[in-house]
Structure formats: structure tokens, C-alpha cells
Design an enzyme around this catalytic site. Structure first.
Site, PDB file in Angstrom:
ATOM      1  N   ASP A   7       2.463  -3.863  -5.514  1.00 35.72           N
ATOM      2  CA  ASP A   7       3.650  -3.116  -5.885  1.00 35.72           C
ATOM      3  C   ASP A   7       4.875  -3.957  -5.487  1.00 35.72           C
ATOM      4  OD1 ASP A   7       5.182  -0.931  -6.768  1.00 35.72           O
ATOM      5  OD2 ASP A   7       5.251  -0.071  -4.758  1.00 35.72           O
ATOM      6  N   ASP A   9       8.723  -2.659  -4.841  1.00 40.38           N
ATOM      7  CA  ASP A   9       9.658  -2.096  -3.863  1.00 40.38           C
ATOM      8  C   ASP A   9       8.961  -1.688  -2.580  1.00 40.38           C
ATOM      9  OD1 ASP A   9      11.559  -2.471  -5.759  1.00 40.38           O
ATOM     10  OD2 ASP A   9      12.045  -0.349  -6.055  1.00 40.38           O
ATOM     11  N   ASP A 177       3.267   1.040  -1.135  1.00 45.29           N
ATOM     12  CA  ASP A 177       3.933   1.835  -0.094  1.00 45.29           C
ATOM     13  C   ASP A 177       4.020   3.311  -0.443  1.00 45.29           C
ATOM     14  OD1 ASP A 177       7.200   2.497  -0.861  1.00 45.29           O
ATOM     15  OD2 ASP A 177       6.005   1.248  -2.191  1.00 45.29           O
TER      16      ASP A 177
END
Length: 215
Positions: A7, A9, A177
């Protein structure tokens, strides 16, 4: 083959790049307090589970209606060099290199667009970018999304990519996250939790997924 999918961000990059972009536009007087407040409201709603990133992304894409694609891409390159490059996680760089040495096919899998993601892939030497694709007609954005790479959409995008490259997702790993990535974390054989939001931290504890803090 096996893959390592990342991922963007708060995983490869330490912060939320959308927030960086709004602040950058504000510093250039291209966005006002209303834009900053609107984005802050969206992020607060997401944090408390009132709104999900798919809805935020859809709303943000609509603001691009009529914008020249080439001009926007050039602007994003400038923003990326100034704002995003310094926020690339040191630990993420190390993990990407470790995965490369271990023979993983590398990919970024994100709900962000190619305009924000491709410079990061180039910087980290990651060949594959699986992301949200925007509709463009006659050189301008329509404000619509051709493909939203989010939630189950991420799984569908990753599965198509895996079939094309003969990648075995059961032997692959995904770093994220966000609890919104639960479908993809459950799809791979090796879920890696990085800088998790509260809901993902709770889920990881239940599932026994390893959690790391990248800086």
C-alpha cells in the site's frame, strides 16, 4: 512466482498523501480554508468509520472535472518532489530491497491514482502499479473513475494482475496500514501490518498478523 504488494499511504510513505496535497495547494493559494476544512472533515469521518475511502476518493475525483490531464500530471510531479519524496519511509525502502533480493515480484497496490503513485514506484524501482484509474476524454478529466482500486476492487485488480503474470497470491504478501484493506490482507498468504489504524490493530491482534512500525 510470489509477489510483495505494498500500500502507499502510511506504508511506503509515512503520511497520508492526500493531506500533503491539500496543504501544498493551500500554501500556493490554489486552495482555501474551505478545501482544507472539507478534507479534514472527510478524514475525521473515515477515522470514526462514518465514511470510507471509496467515498472520499469519489468526491475528490469529481473536483477534477474539466482539468487538463497533462497540466495536472506535471503539477503532481512537482508536488511529489517537494512534499512526498521526503516522507518515504526508511524502513519501507529497506523492506522493498529485501523483498527484491528474496525474489519477490514488486508492486504498489493502492486506492491512489497513477499520477501520485508512479513517481513513488520509479523512485523505489517497483515495476508494477495497481491503482485507481481516472476517466479522461479529449485530454481532460471527466470527474469519473474508470476503475476504483479499493476494498474488494483491490482484490479483483490484484487477481487479474496475478493471472497475467502467473503470480501465486497464496505465496505472496501484502503490506498495509488500513482496515479497509482487510479483503486483500485475507487474500494473500502473508499479511503484513504496517503502522495500523486502530481498527486494523485490533483485527491484527485477533488474527495473529504481525505488526511493525515503519519510520
Amino acid at each position: 512466482m510470489k509477489a510483495a504488494l505494498f500500500d502507499m499511504d502510511r506504508t511506503l510513505v509515512r503520511v497520508n498523501t492526500g493531506r500533503l496535497y491539500v496543504r501544498w495547494r493551500f500554501s500556493r493559494r490554489e486552495a482555501g480554508w474551505r478545501d482544507v476544512a472539507r478534507f479534514a472533515r472527510w478524514m475525521a469521518q473515515y477515522t470514526f468509520g462514518v465514511i470510507d475511502p471509496a467515498e472520499i476518493t469519489t468526491k475528490a475525483i469529481r473536483t477534477l472535472e474539466g482539468v487538463n490531464e497533462a497540466r495536472f500530471a506535471a503539477e503532481i510531479e512537482e508536488w511529489w518532489r517537494d512534499q512526498v519524496w521526503p516522507e518515504i519511509s526508511r524502513d519501507a525502502r529497506s523492506e522493498v530491497e529485501r523483498c527484491r533480493r528474496d525474489g519477490f515480484v514488486l508492486a504498489i497496490l493502492t486506492a491512489s491514482t497513477r499520477y501520485a503513485t508512479q513517481p513513488l514506484a520509479r523512485e523505489l524501482g517497483i515495476d508494477h502499479v495497481l491503482c485507481t484509474e481516472l476517466e479522461v476524454k479529449k485530454g481532460r478529466f471527466t470527474g469519473e473513475c474508470e476503475r476504483l482500486c479499493y476494498g474488494k476492487g483491490k482484490v479483483e485488480r490484484a487477481e487479474q494482475w496475478a493471472r497475467d503474470l502467473d503470480v501465486d497470491l497464496e505465496r505472496s504478501r501484502f503490506y498495509s496500514d488500513s482496515v479497509s484493506d482487510r479483503p486483500m490482507l485475507e487474500r494473500v498468504g502473508d499479511a503484513r501490518i504496517v503502522n495500523p489504524d486502530p481498527r486494523l490493530r485490533w483485527l491484527a491482534a485477533r488474527r495473529g498478523w504481525p505488526v511493525v512500525r515503519w519510520r
